[in-house]
Structures are given as C-alpha cells and as structure tokens.
Scaffold this motif. Structure first.
Motif, PDB file in Angstrom:
ATOM      1  N   LYS A 145      70.924  47.293  -8.627  1.00 37.39           N
ATOM      2  CA  LYS A 145      71.258  48.286  -9.655  1.00 37.39           C
ATOM      3  C   LYS A 145      70.056  49.106 -10.135  1.00 37.39           C
ATOM      4  O   LYS A 145      70.212  50.209 -10.622  1.00 37.39           O
ATOM      5  CB  LYS A 145      71.857  47.579 -10.890  1.00 37.39           C
ATOM      6  CG  LYS A 145      73.189  46.897 -10.659  1.00 37.39           C
ATOM      7  CD  LYS A 145      74.355  47.846 -10.915  1.00 37.39           C
ATOM      8  CE  LYS A 145      75.690  47.144 -10.860  1.00 37.39           C
ATOM      9  NZ  LYS A 145      76.050  46.709  -9.510  1.00 37.39           N
ATOM     10  N   ARG A 146      68.874  48.564 -10.006  1.00 38.53           N
ATOM     11  CA  ARG A 146      67.786  49.221 -10.726  1.00 38.53           C
ATOM     12  C   ARG A 146      67.166  50.400  -9.977  1.00 38.53           C
ATOM     13  O   ARG A 146      67.283  50.497  -8.755  1.00 38.53           O
ATOM     14  CB  ARG A 146      66.724  48.204 -11.137  1.00 38.53           C
ATOM     15  CG  ARG A 146      65.782  47.736 -10.082  1.00 38.53           C
ATOM     16  CD  ARG A 146      64.739  46.860 -10.785  1.00 38.53           C
ATOM     17  NE  ARG A 146      63.857  46.207  -9.854  1.00 38.53           N
ATOM     18  CZ  ARG A 146      62.820  46.807  -9.314  1.00 38.53           C
ATOM     19  NH1 ARG A 146      62.554  48.054  -9.563  1.00 38.53           N
ATOM     20  NH2 ARG A 146      62.036  46.126  -8.498  1.00 38.53           N
ATOM     21  N   ASP A 147      66.532  51.264 -10.763  1.00 40.10           N
ATOM     22  CA  ASP A 147      65.857  52.419 -10.185  1.00 40.10           C
ATOM     23  C   ASP A 147      64.641  51.951  -9.389  1.00 40.10           C
ATOM     24  O   ASP A 147      63.898  51.080  -9.850  1.00 40.10           O
ATOM     25  CB  ASP A 147      65.360  53.360 -11.302  1.00 40.10           C
ATOM     26  CG  ASP A 147      66.502  54.129 -11.946  1.00 40.10           C
ATOM     27  OD1 ASP A 147      67.646  53.978 -11.499  1.00 40.10           O
ATOM     28  OD2 ASP A 147      66.226  54.879 -12.903  1.00 40.10           O
ATOM     29  N   LEU A 148      64.454  52.556  -8.231  1.00 40.11           N
ATOM     30  CA  LEU A 148      63.280  52.193  -7.433  1.00 40.11           C
ATOM     31  C   LEU A 148      62.075  52.998  -7.891  1.00 40.11           C
ATOM     32  O   LEU A 148      62.172  54.211  -8.073  1.00 40.11           O
ATOM     33  CB  LEU A 148      63.542  52.482  -5.956  1.00 40.11           C
ATOM     34  CG  LEU A 148      64.594  51.611  -5.284  1.00 40.11           C
ATOM     35  CD1 LEU A 148      64.865  52.120  -3.886  1.00 40.11           C
ATOM     36  CD2 LEU A 148      64.129  50.174  -5.228  1.00 40.11           C
ATOM     37  N   ALA A 149      60.978  52.320  -8.049  1.00 37.09           N
ATOM     38  CA  ALA A 149      59.746  53.018  -8.436  1.00 37.09           C
ATOM     39  C   ALA A 149      59.111  53.602  -7.190  1.00 37.09           C
ATOM     40  O   ALA A 149      59.250  53.054  -6.098  1.00 37.09           O
ATOM     41  CB  ALA A 149      58.788  52.043  -9.099  1.00 37.09           C
TER      42      ALA A 149
ATOM     43  N   SER B  73      72.648  49.050   2.850  1.00 36.70           N
ATOM     44  CA  SER B  73      72.857  48.867   1.413  1.00 36.70           C
ATOM     45  C   SER B  73      71.776  47.955   0.848  1.00 36.70           C
ATOM     46  O   SER B  73      71.177  47.155   1.573  1.00 36.70           O
ATOM     47  CB  SER B  73      74.235  48.275   1.148  1.00 36.70           C
ATOM     48  OG  SER B  73      74.245  46.937   1.566  1.00 36.70           O
ATOM     49  N   ARG B  74      71.568  48.079  -0.441  1.00 33.73           N
ATOM     50  CA  ARG B  74      70.534  47.226  -1.058  1.00 33.73           C
ATOM     51  C   ARG B  74      70.903  45.754  -0.927  1.00 33.73           C
ATOM     52  O   ARG B  74      70.038  44.906  -0.743  1.00 33.73           O
ATOM     53  CB  ARG B  74      70.378  47.589  -2.531  1.00 33.73           C
ATOM     54  CG  ARG B  74      69.673  48.910  -2.702  1.00 33.73           C
ATOM     55  CD  ARG B  74      69.032  48.994  -4.054  1.00 33.73           C
ATOM     56  NE  ARG B  74      68.817  50.385  -4.411  1.00 33.73           N
ATOM     57  CZ  ARG B  74      68.331  50.785  -5.560  1.00 33.73           C
ATOM     58  NH1 ARG B  74      68.007  49.894  -6.483  1.00 33.73           N
ATOM     59  NH2 ARG B  74      68.156  52.052  -5.813  1.00 33.73           N
TER      60      ARG B  74
ATOM     61  N   PHE C 221      68.476  56.520  -4.778  1.00 29.07           N
ATOM     62  CA  PHE C 221      67.328  55.651  -5.074  1.00 29.07           C
ATOM     63  C   PHE C 221      67.282  55.315  -6.565  1.00 29.07           C
ATOM     64  O   PHE C 221      66.796  54.271  -6.949  1.00 29.07           O
ATOM     65  CB  PHE C 221      66.002  56.329  -4.696  1.00 29.07           C
ATOM     66  CG  PHE C 221      65.844  56.613  -3.235  1.00 29.07           C
ATOM     67  CD1 PHE C 221      66.681  56.030  -2.295  1.00 29.07           C
ATOM     68  CD2 PHE C 221      64.839  57.458  -2.789  1.00 29.07           C
ATOM     69  CE1 PHE C 221      66.533  56.294  -0.939  1.00 29.07           C
ATOM     70  CE2 PHE C 221      64.684  57.732  -1.443  1.00 29.07           C
ATOM     71  CZ  PHE C 221      65.533  57.162  -0.521  1.00 29.07           C
TER      72      PHE C 221
ATOM     73  N   GLN D 121      75.626  54.946   1.626  1.00 27.20           N
ATOM     74  CA  GLN D 121      75.297  54.529   3.002  1.00 27.20           C
ATOM     75  C   GLN D 121      75.774  55.539   4.036  1.00 27.20           C
ATOM     76  O   GLN D 121      75.071  55.846   5.005  1.00 27.20           O
ATOM     77  CB  GLN D 121      75.907  53.151   3.323  1.00 27.20           C
ATOM     78  CG  GLN D 121      75.466  52.023   2.399  1.00 27.20           C
ATOM     79  CD  GLN D 121      74.018  52.110   2.004  1.00 27.20           C
ATOM     80  OE1 GLN D 121      73.151  52.181   2.863  1.00 27.20           O
ATOM     81  NE2 GLN D 121      73.740  52.122   0.715  1.00 27.20           N
TER      82      GLN D 121
ATOM     83  N   PHE E  51      64.658  52.505   1.935  1.00 32.82           N
ATOM     84  CA  PHE E  51      65.964  52.815   1.354  1.00 32.82           C
ATOM     85  C   PHE E  51      66.504  54.179   1.795  1.00 32.82           C
ATOM     86  O   PHE E  51      67.600  54.557   1.389  1.00 32.82           O
ATOM     87  CB  PHE E  51      65.919  52.656  -0.159  1.00 32.82           C
ATOM     88  CG  PHE E  51      65.818  51.208  -0.544  1.00 32.82           C
ATOM     89  CD1 PHE E  51      66.925  50.387  -0.476  1.00 32.82           C
ATOM     90  CD2 PHE E  51      64.609  50.643  -0.901  1.00 32.82           C
ATOM     91  CE1 PHE E  51      66.834  49.038  -0.767  1.00 32.82           C
ATOM     92  CE2 PHE E  51      64.507  49.296  -1.201  1.00 32.82           C
ATOM     93  CZ  PHE E  51      65.614  48.486  -1.130  1.00 32.82           C
TER      94      PHE E  51
END
Lengths: 263, 273
Positions: free
Chosen positions: A258-262, A114-115, B53, B73, A109
């Motif tokens: 949307k979620r936070d990456l661990a 983009s995700r 992140f 981005q 990332f």
C-alpha cells in the motif's frame, strides 16, 4: 515471479556461502575437537553444572558437557543457533528496504509484477536461504559426527534442527516485516533483535519472574539443552512463534503493497 | 483521436507538503508529448502516480484505457518507463539486467535488445557497478524499449548522455512513434521539447500552467519589440494591445524598430517565472 525469486536468491549466494562456511566450519571444528577435549571435559563437567545461573542459562545443568550431546548442545548448538539467526536477520531486514535504499525501486516496480508478487518472491528467497543454511550446516555437522564415530540420538537431533530451522525462519520473517516499513537499510535493527531475543531467553532461564514469559523468544522452543534432555518441544512457545511469523508476514504484505515508494 | 493518457484533477500531497494539485491533461495516441517544468514542479510525482508507484488523494488517471488504481499491472505490460535515476543492482551485469526485465515480462526481446545495445554502443558484459551515469541511462533505455511498448514515459532521459547518444535516443523514439507508439517526455530542457514534441504540458509548483501545441505557444499576444527610441536601444517583451504601444510611440524619435513573435524559450520562461 520466478524470475524475481531467482534474482533475489542469486543476490545473496555469497553471503550464504560466507555464513555457511563460518557456522558450518566452526561447528565441524567443535565436533572434531570433542574427542581431544572429552577427557578433560569429564573433569570439568561437574564444575560447569554447578555454576548456578550461568549453568542454567546455558543448559549445563540439564546436560553434561562431557557427552557429545551436551557438548553439541552448548557449543555447536549455540554457534548454529546464533549464526543462523544473525544470517536470517541480515538478509531479511534489508530485503524490501534495499530497493528504495539503492534507488532500484523504480526499475523493479516499472516491471509488470504486482507488489504482492514481489513480496512473495523476496520472502521465498529469504526462506530458501535459511533452509539452505540449515541444510548444509546439518550435513557438515553430521559428517563431523560420523568422522568422530560417536553416537547421537537421532530423534532429538532431528527435532533440534527442525526447531532451529523454524526459529531462523521466524526471525527472518519478523525482520522481513520490519523491512516493509523501512525506506533505508537498517541492518543493525535486525541484529539488535536477534541479540535482544537471545539475551532475553538467557535471562528468562535465570530470573524466576521471567520464566513464564520465556516463550516470547523464539530461542526458547529451539533450545538445544531442553530438546536434548527432554526430547520434546515447548509447544506454547512454538505456537506463539508461528503466530508471530504469520502476523509479521501479513504485516509485510499489507504495509508494502500500500505504501508510497520513495525514490 | 484516442487518448492514451487521461489525467483528471489529480491531487497528490506528501503529508502537508505539496505534490501536485488539480492536474488535468490528456495525451493522444501517437503523440510526442512534452512534459515541461523546472525541478520540483511535480512532473515526476505525476508520472509516479500514473505508474502506480505512489497513491494519490483525489482525481483519476487512465493510461491506455485502464484505471491506474485497478489495472496497474496491465498498464505496465504496455509501458516502457525510464526513470530519472537509472539505478540497477550493482552486482549484476548489463546483460543480466536486460534479460531479467524481458523475462519478467515473459518475452524474448533478445533481437530488439541486441539492436538497441548496438545502436547505443552499450557493452552488455560490463557490471552495473562499473558503469557511468550515461551508460546506466543506456541500460535504462534498452529496458524501456526492448519490449516495444505502446507507451513510452521518459523522465529526464538525456541527462548524462553525450550529444551523439542523445541524438540516437531521439532517433529511436521517432522510429517507435512512427510505428504507432506514444511518447511522453518529461524534461526541463526546453530545446528537446521544441525540437521533438508536438504538444506540451507545463508544470510549475505542482500546478499545471498550460497544455498546448508547441507551435501554438508562440502565437500569443506577447511581442518582442526591439527599437532605437530617442537614440537609445530598447529590447522588451510587450504584452497587451498593440495600439497602446503605437500611441506611446507617437511623437517619439524612432530610428529603428522590429516587432516579432517571442521565441519559444521566452514563452516557456514566462510560465516558469
């Protein structure tokens, strides 16, 4: 995006080869064995068809195991169906979570993608593998049938394998959606889902109270015995399958983007 | 001077657990900026918010003039980030990872990557699974630098690198910064900040303790006093009005005294404690 897709496809090539060799090889062996067991099967076919719930569950009341269609549906069909579903579950239920599990998410990332594009690349890789699995296995089975020199109804055969492909993709997408919630690899969940849906389909074929809810399991519209005996697909089950697939894919996009990456 | 990073009142909570609270600072273009704090101070959380992140509850972050929430981005195209954990796909080879990072950016970075690998003595034909932490760090450095970004963000970059490689790493940073890049160096190694950074932000328990020039930090009212008083050697950090200590020393038998600026380590430790 294509770079990530390529990377994901490459990462699972070995797994794909193993599963194709296992399922395709077993299917081929089953097909080639048919000529040698054909005579003994004709004597057993009647017994298999009169085993009550067992015969219903495995479709042996609809097709004779002494014919190639019946033998293919009960033996090869089951191996291909379960093998493909397990393969789809194994690769897809870790597809998103593996980045956090292996602590590679920060590398991935930090790249300017983009995700949503990451999700699309990974989903594309899952579907590609499932398509290749089905395609290669079918080629192997067809080779077996040609070697055997037996007749196989082309229309039913094509419908069956198209439905198998759709079913495998559905299971893949369901597990992919689940993967979006996970921060650690949980392959067992994927395999559990496959076994549950398969067992549910068998039970729904045996227990009258469950027969109306048979359509919940994707194995219902891809059942070999149903398709080879009627030449038709249970459209209700198929539509439910497509809706489940779309919902699972949308869930994966919404949750993972949307979620936070661990770490 | 143009600000490359502008963080204003950043607050990030992990449920009820503390992340960072009301953090505000900015980094000027061309700066070598130290981001200092003990483990768990909130340095990585701040960086991860800066790169999109993780989401944050309040505040705003602008990197290279763009808001992080809307321009992630575009920001990532211009940033070279080296995470504290240098982890890559185990089955891949070093060259595949480096090429993948360049290809995803749509760039041919082969010449720069080759130069970096040579200077860092990185064998690109080895598999990631065979690499030590130090060598994985080198891969991470190459991936962060090969596209010649405008902004470098390094999170604990030197852990695992041997002293020679650490020195080479900082040489490389200096070269890129001299060429116009900006560098934010997150670390808990005081000596690195002292030696290489112009400005520093110090974090502690999720809060920003101070932002200042490294050279200004020692110019505090604190004094290190070493003396022999009444035959006893004393060494202490004095804070307050120097007249007070003068008064206290009157009438005492002082045989030796040295009053000096506290070392940078002492200043940092004051914020740490």
């Amino acid at each position: 995006m294509f770079e990530l897709y390529k990377h994901e496809v490459k990462m699972y090539i070995k797994t794909l080869i193993i599963w194709v060799l296992c399922a395709g090889g077993m299917g081929m062996v089953c097909i080639l064995l048919f000529s040698s067991v054909k005579d003994s099967m004709s004597g057993m076919a009647e017994s298999f068809a009169s085993m009550g719930a067992f015969s219903d569950a495995f479709g042996m009341t609809q097709l004779s195991i002494a014919t190639l269609q019946g033998f293919y549906a009960t033996e090869v069909g089951m191996v291909h169906s379960l093998g493909g579903a397990m393969f789809a579950a194994i690769i897809s239920c870790v597809m998103l979570s593996k980045e956090e599990d292996a602590h590679t998410s920060e590398f991935l990332f930090s790249l300017p993608v983009s995700r949503n594009k990451v999700i699309t690349s990974k989903l594309g890789a899952v579907i590609t593998h499932i398509v290749i699995y089905n395609l290669v296995c079918v080629i192997v089975y067809v080779m077996g049938i040609v070697i055997l020199g037996e007749e196989m109804p082309i229309k039913e055969y094509c419908i069956f394998h198209i439905m198998q492909l759709v079913m495998h993709i559905e299971i893949g997408v369901i597990c992919f959606g689940i993967s979006a919630f996970m921060k650690r690899n949980r392959m067992g969940i994927g395999l559990g889902i496959v076994l549950f849906l398969y067992a549910y389909d068998l039970m729904a074929r045996v227990i009258p109270d469950l027969s109306d809810f048979k359509v919940i399991s994707p194995f219902s519209y891809a059942n070999a015995a149903d398709i080879f005996s009627t030449g038709e697909v249970d459209m209700t089950a198929l539509m439910i399958g497509i809706i489940v697939m779309v919902v699972s894919a949308i869930t994966a996009y919404r949750v993972y983007s949307k979620r936070d990456l661990a770490t | 001077m143009e600000n490359v990073i502008e963080i204003s009142n950043l607050t990030k909570m992990y449920g009820k657990a503390r992340g960072v609270q009301n953090v505000s600072f900015s980094v000027e273009k061309g700066d070598m900026f130290g981001f200092l704090g003990p483990n768990g101070a909130g340095k990585s959380t701040t960086i991860r918010c800066m790169l999109g992140f993780i989401n944050y509850q309040s505040g705003s972050i602008k990197v290279l003039g763009q808001d992080v929430k809307s321009g992630t981005q575009n920001i990532l195209k211009e940033v070279g980030y080296m995470p504290s954990e240098a982890m890559f796909y185990q089955s891949a080879k070093v060259k595949e990872i480096i090429k993948m990072a360049a290809n995803v950016r749509g760039m041919d970075c082969s010449k720069e990557a080759e130069m970096l690998c040579e200077r860092l003595q990185l064998d690109v034909d080895r598999k990631i699974s065979d690499l030590s932490l130090g060598n994985r760090k080198k891969v991470s450095i190459v991936c962060a630098m090969q596209h010649k970004p405008r902004l470098f963000i390094f999170d604990e970059p030197t852990s695992g690198l041997d002293p020679l490689m650490q020195s080479e790493f900082f040489e490389l940073i200096k070269e890129y910064v001299n060429a116009g890049a900006t560098c934010m160096l997150s670390t808990h190694v005081l000596s690195e900040v002292k030696k290489y950074c112009n400005n520093v932000a110090i974090m502690k328990e999720g809060n920003l303790q101070c932002v200042n020039k490294v050279s200004e930090l020692t110019k505090t009212s604190s004094k290190r006093i070493k003396m022999v008083r009444d035959g006893v050697y004393e060494d202490f950090l004095f804070e307050g009005d120097l007249n007070d200590i003068y008064k206290e020393l009157q009438g005492r038998d002082i045989t030796d005294i040295l009053i000096e600026e506290p070392s940078l380590d002492e200043v940092f430790m004051k914020y740490y404690e």
